[in-house]
Design an enzyme around this catalytic site. Sequence first.
Site, short mmCIF file in Angstrom:
data_model
loop_
_atom_site.label_atom_id
_atom_site.label_comp_id
_atom_site.label_asym_id
_atom_site.label_seq_id
_atom_site.Cartn_x
_atom_site.Cartn_y
_atom_site.Cartn_z
N LYS A 167 -33.67 30.78 12.11
CA LYS A 167 -32.42 30.68 11.35
C LYS A 167 -32.08 29.20 11.18
O LYS A 167 -31.64 28.54 12.12
CB LYS A 167 -31.31 31.44 12.06
CG LYS A 167 -31.62 32.94 12.18
CD LYS A 167 -30.62 33.66 13.05
CE LYS A 167 -30.92 35.16 13.07
NZ LYS A 167 -32.24 35.47 13.65
N HIS B 51 -38.12 34.95 12.11
CA HIS B 51 -36.77 35.10 12.66
C HIS B 51 -36.01 33.78 12.72
O HIS B 51 -34.85 33.75 13.15
CB HIS B 51 -36.86 35.67 14.08
CG HIS B 51 -35.91 36.79 14.35
ND1 HIS B 51 -34.57 36.58 14.57
CD2 HIS B 51 -36.08 38.12 14.42
CE1 HIS B 51 -33.96 37.73 14.79
NE2 HIS B 51 -34.87 38.69 14.70
#
Length: 523
Positions: free
Chosen positions: A301, A299
Amino acid sequence: MASASRVRLGTLVPLTKDNAGSSNGSVSSIPIFQGPNVVGRDHLVVVDKRISRKHLSLHASTDGSIEVVVEGPNPIIVRSKGQRRKVCAKETAKIAHGDVLELIPGDYFVKYVDMGDEHVPMHLSDLMKGKRYSEEHGAAVKRIRQIMEDEALAKTLQESFAADDAAVSGMPSGQKISSHDSAGSSERNNDRTHSVGPLKDMLPLTFRLMHVQGLPSWTNTSSVTIQDVIQGEVLLAVLSNYMVDIDWLLTACPSLRKVPHVLVLHGQDGASLELMKKLKPANWILHRPPLPISFGTHHSKAMLLVYPQGIRIVVHTANLIHVDWNYKSQGLWMQDFPWKDTVDMNKKTAFENDLVDYLSALKWPEFRVNLPGVGDVNINAAFFRKFDYSNSMVRLIGSVPGYHVGSNIRKWGHMKLRNVLDEIMFNKQFCKSPLIYQFSSLGSLDEKWMSEFACSLSAGKSDDGSQLGIGKPLIVWPTVEDVRCSIEGYAAGSCIPSPQKNVERDFLKKYWSRWKADHVGRC
């Protein structure tokens, strides 16, 4: 026509775009008749699905008053008597001659003009008169003052940590990052000691909000788009994210097509992964980091952009998809760093160790590339030790899935954050500061973990040597009304997944708080 026998009372007149800085579409003139009227997508000159086919219903009375009902899922703005009010789905508002509607907040401005005073075209400058002007001008001055104060504070904090020769993304041209010449010499190459690519407004801040479409221009002050972030002569790009829409990404940032080497770290599987494989350019490498446990997904970023002059590191909050970069309040941190001089190759910083430790955990397949001015190099975690992070203004806190024991307990997640904060001395004003938690998905929390988390975020000492003390934790979580009144309407709810049983736990009630940012137009 059916309207021939009806009494026309006025017109919704479009305000021309030149003075409506945030308007990106146009509306046709809409006659308003006595009784019921409907305003919707058919009145637009362009197609915008945020406008429903039956967006508004208006009931006009002979006394000149009009009742407006929002029929679609997205809110509107009513500007009347110097006030700007949001009206959400199924809510009503009264308008009269001279009032302005924003059919989408910040977009598609129309002004109601009764039959006795119709004149077209009109401009938003018509609003800036008399008392209304003074009230709106005063509000604008307050907003600008708030922005300036916030940015001045951020700049002061940054300067207190930065060395005089700090190489910061967006710094004025006098403060530049150095390059690594082709021979690996420690001498600076004057022809290449320029910034990787300063941000368009040159503000020396490393934290920015992302630009949101459909909002007034003042709400996007100092915000950035993806093209502001990925710019210049990128030699190698590492893009880490959960969701990656390659089709949108290449359209939104065409310069990525010219990057010779791109590694995409992602969390997709199944049909989404197959589509990525089909759409990706031939020189792109896809890698889904392994999960040692059956929960969660990749996840993180971030972007690592390698240039002839150095590297730009970006940590942000948005998936690489259209709605995340255009319709949500997102933020990013980024900073540029030069190549290390040969004599400094063995020098390491805490930031460098943070970064390399995390990249090592991703276990991507090593590959070899030829970088102009550098030569043949293996692209692995150790490659990123070639850059000089001595002027880094932050620490990186990585989170790696799995069960951690021994010294690894304090290497990742909130325990790593606790370690970092324990080393910092804070002003006394930070004692028992509130703890604000904001996230897009909610797991199965319990009191024990929440207590541990609060202890980690409250770590550190004040300047008199005492512990900061645990502040009051608050969880910012959207309500149904917040979702309904957002730019995307109910569709935005798909981005905040959480089982109802997790949200409705009794012990969480004391933590819930609502997002509110009216003063910056991002409520």
